[in-house]
Design a protein around this motif. Structure first.
Motif, short mmCIF file in Angstrom:
data_model
loop_
_atom_site.label_atom_id
_atom_site.label_comp_id
_atom_site.label_asym_id
_atom_site.label_seq_id
_atom_site.Cartn_x
_atom_site.Cartn_y
_atom_site.Cartn_z
N ASP A 138 -4.07 9.09 2.44
CA ASP A 138 -2.97 8.19 2.77
C ASP A 138 -1.68 8.61 2.07
O ASP A 138 -0.60 8.58 2.65
CB ASP A 138 -3.31 6.75 2.37
CG ASP A 138 -4.34 6.12 3.30
OD1 ASP A 138 -4.51 6.64 4.42
OD2 ASP A 138 -4.94 5.11 2.91
N GLY A 190 -0.49 7.68 5.81
CA GLY A 190 -1.38 7.00 6.74
C GLY A 190 -1.34 7.62 8.13
O GLY A 190 -0.77 8.69 8.34
N THR A 209 -7.46 6.97 -0.29
CA THR A 209 -6.12 6.90 -0.87
C THR A 209 -5.43 8.25 -0.93
O THR A 209 -4.24 8.37 -0.63
CB THR A 209 -6.19 6.29 -2.28
OG1 THR A 209 -6.80 4.99 -2.20
CG2 THR A 209 -4.80 6.14 -2.88
N SER A 254 -4.39 3.04 7.47
CA SER A 254 -5.07 3.79 6.41
C SER A 254 -6.23 4.62 6.95
O SER A 254 -6.97 4.19 7.84
CB SER A 254 -5.60 2.82 5.35
OG SER A 254 -6.36 3.51 4.39
N TRP A 255 -6.37 5.84 6.40
CA TRP A 255 -7.53 6.68 6.69
C TRP A 255 -8.77 6.17 5.98
O TRP A 255 -9.88 6.64 6.23
CB TRP A 255 -7.28 8.11 6.22
CG TRP A 255 -6.20 8.86 6.91
CD1 TRP A 255 -4.87 8.86 6.59
CD2 TRP A 255 -6.33 9.73 8.05
NE1 TRP A 255 -4.18 9.68 7.46
CE2 TRP A 255 -5.04 10.23 8.36
CE3 TRP A 255 -7.40 10.14 8.83
CZ2 TRP A 255 -4.81 11.11 9.41
CZ3 TRP A 255 -7.17 11.01 9.88
CH2 TRP A 255 -5.89 11.50 10.17
N ILE A 268 2.20 2.98 2.38
CA ILE A 268 2.05 3.93 3.48
C ILE A 268 2.74 3.38 4.71
O ILE A 268 2.97 2.17 4.83
CB ILE A 268 0.58 4.27 3.77
CG1 ILE A 268 -0.19 3.02 4.26
CG2 ILE A 268 -0.09 4.86 2.55
CD1 ILE A 268 -1.59 3.32 4.74
N ASP A 306 0.81 -1.22 0.00
CA ASP A 306 0.00 0.00 0.00
C ASP A 306 0.85 1.27 0.00
O ASP A 306 0.32 2.37 -0.19
CB ASP A 306 -0.98 0.02 1.18
CG ASP A 306 -0.28 -0.12 2.54
OD1 ASP A 306 0.96 0.05 2.60
OD2 ASP A 306 -0.98 -0.38 3.53
#
Length: 424
Positions: free
Chosen positions: A175, A180, A172, A168-169, A164, A162
């Motif tokens: 992030d 993140g 995208t 994750s928030w 980050i 991913d």
């Protein structure tokens, strides 16, 4: 009685240079040595170290310019025959110092307690004492970076699909800007009243506990019923006003009846009129219970002197940030914007009583509900986010918001009214 102050100095003067350098910062701790003669020797040891001289009785006496003779320092240095127990003796000396500090706090607590009878005062005294106790340590040791250890962490990070660093928030675009939700950073989400920032937080909470990330939410404003309603609206992707009457379809009612939050790693407290000491004690509690991300809604609701709002909020945000780092958790603080944010594109100066908030936190995300400000139909469902960050790039991203269903998504051409309004 064993003189541990004398033992430590004697062992230090016999120790290898490497050991002397390692523990020198600990010897300089205020209040560690009570004997005035020993304190002078410590001053001489530090002066020798700064001048890059070998630390011994003669060099220490020379830099003290006659305050102590070589024979006096030699007598102390002969108190022990070797340096093999130096660290153990230093630990005992540090424990004695820590005990003295705790006894002072305990006496202050007892004296203050005896003069108070009101429940709120007693609770405040207790929390204030807990803060002071937790701020004292047996020893504040110097710990140098292990580059190999952190290189290994960087290698692991590069292998994450991913891309980050933190949790994750659920969006995208955010992030990518923040990497993140990273432990133990502190974030401030600023926005006007009714701009949707609390709903955004609840959306993020649902995304976090879907990933089994333990989350705590301390609401200083919203009652428990409203928090529950918005959380369920977000999880079910339903307009929250559907819960105000018999408006659900049979299928949606079945989904609602089958929804349970008991097995979710989330703790929610709804408590108004909290003081900073109460908030800090809760942060410690959340950490001990295993929660990794804490949301606090909102900063200005923490009790403070309104006449000194800028200074008070700065101190509050500093102490909350420090608590996050000490307890290794991420903290997301919500904050109101002042009236200037009604008509202007938001900036850090719009944070209500902003003071030093920007200096004490790691990221500020300014939440601009564009339609609320412009009243233009093409701006409906558009939230512009402005980022001011210490460790990540600053800039702006737009996201799509369905506030009624407590849903937030990445902005695309399909859900933005006109291409000319795209701000990526």
């Amino acid at each position: 009685m064993i003189d541990y102050e004398k033992l430590v100095i004697s062992g230090y003067l016999k120790a290898d240079r490497e050991i002397q350098i390692e523990i020198l910062p600990e010897l300089d701790a205020p209040g560690l040595f009570l004997n005035e003669k020993y304190r002078k020797i410590i001053v001489g040891i530090i002066k020798c170290s700064i001048a890059k001289l070998d630390v011994g009785p003669i060099s220490v006496a020379n830099v003290l310019h006659g305050e102590l003779t070589v024979n006096e320092i030699l007598e102390i240095s002969h108190y022990t025959q070797s340096a093999k127990d130096l660290k153990a003796h230093l630990s005992i000396l540090q424990a004695q110092k820590h005990k003295r500090e705790l006894m002072v706090i305990a006496k202050e607590f007892s004296d203050t307690l005896n003069g108070s009878t009101v429940a709120d005062d007693l609770d405040e005294i207790k929390n204030h004492t807990v803060v002071k106790i937790n701020s004292t340590n047996v020893a504040d040791k110097s710990e140098f970076i292990d580059f190999d250890l952190h290189k290994t962490k960087i290698t692991e990070q590069m292998q994450r699909a991913d891309g980050i660093q933190g949790f994750s928030w659920g969006i995208t675009a955010i992030d990518k800007m923040t990497s993140g939700i990273v432990l133990p950073r502190t974030y401030v989400i600023g926005g006007l009243k009714k701009s949707g920032k609390t709903r955004f937080v609840i959306h993020t909470i649902t995304k976090l506990f879907e990933k089994n990330v333990p989350v705590a939410f301390l609401s200083l404003e919203m009652p428990a019923y409203e928090v529950t309603k918005l959380t369920m609206a977000s999880m079910l992707n339903l307009e929250d006003n559907k819960f105000d009457g018999p408006y659900l379809t049979k299928e949606d009612r079945d989904r609602f009846d089958n929804l349970t939050l008991k097995d979710k790693p989330i703790a929610v407290e709804c408590k108004s009129s909290l003081k900073l000491t109460h908030v800090l004690s809760r942060i410690r509690l959340y950490s001990k219970l295993g929660y990794k991300v804490v949301f606090i809604d909102y900063l200005q609701r923490i009790q403070h002197d309104r006449k000194r709002q800028a200074q008070e909020l700065e101190e509050i945000s500093i102490q909350i940030s420090d608590a996050g780092r000490i307890n290794n958790i991420a903290i997301i603080l919500l904050s109101q914007l002042n009236n200037l944010g009604e008509k202007e594109i938001p900036n850090v100066a719009h944070l209500k009583g902003s003071g030093g908030i920007a200096e004490s936190v790691d990221s500020i995300i300014l939440f601009d509900n564009v339609y609320r400000r412009t009243k233009n139909e093409e701006d409906k469902n558009c939230i512009d986010l402005y980022f001011e960050q210490r460790y990540s790039p600053s800039g702006m991203k737009s996201i799509f918001a369905d506030l009624g269903a407590v849903q937030f998504k990445d902005m695309t051409r399909a859900n933005r009214k006109t291409d000319s309004e795209m701000k990526f």
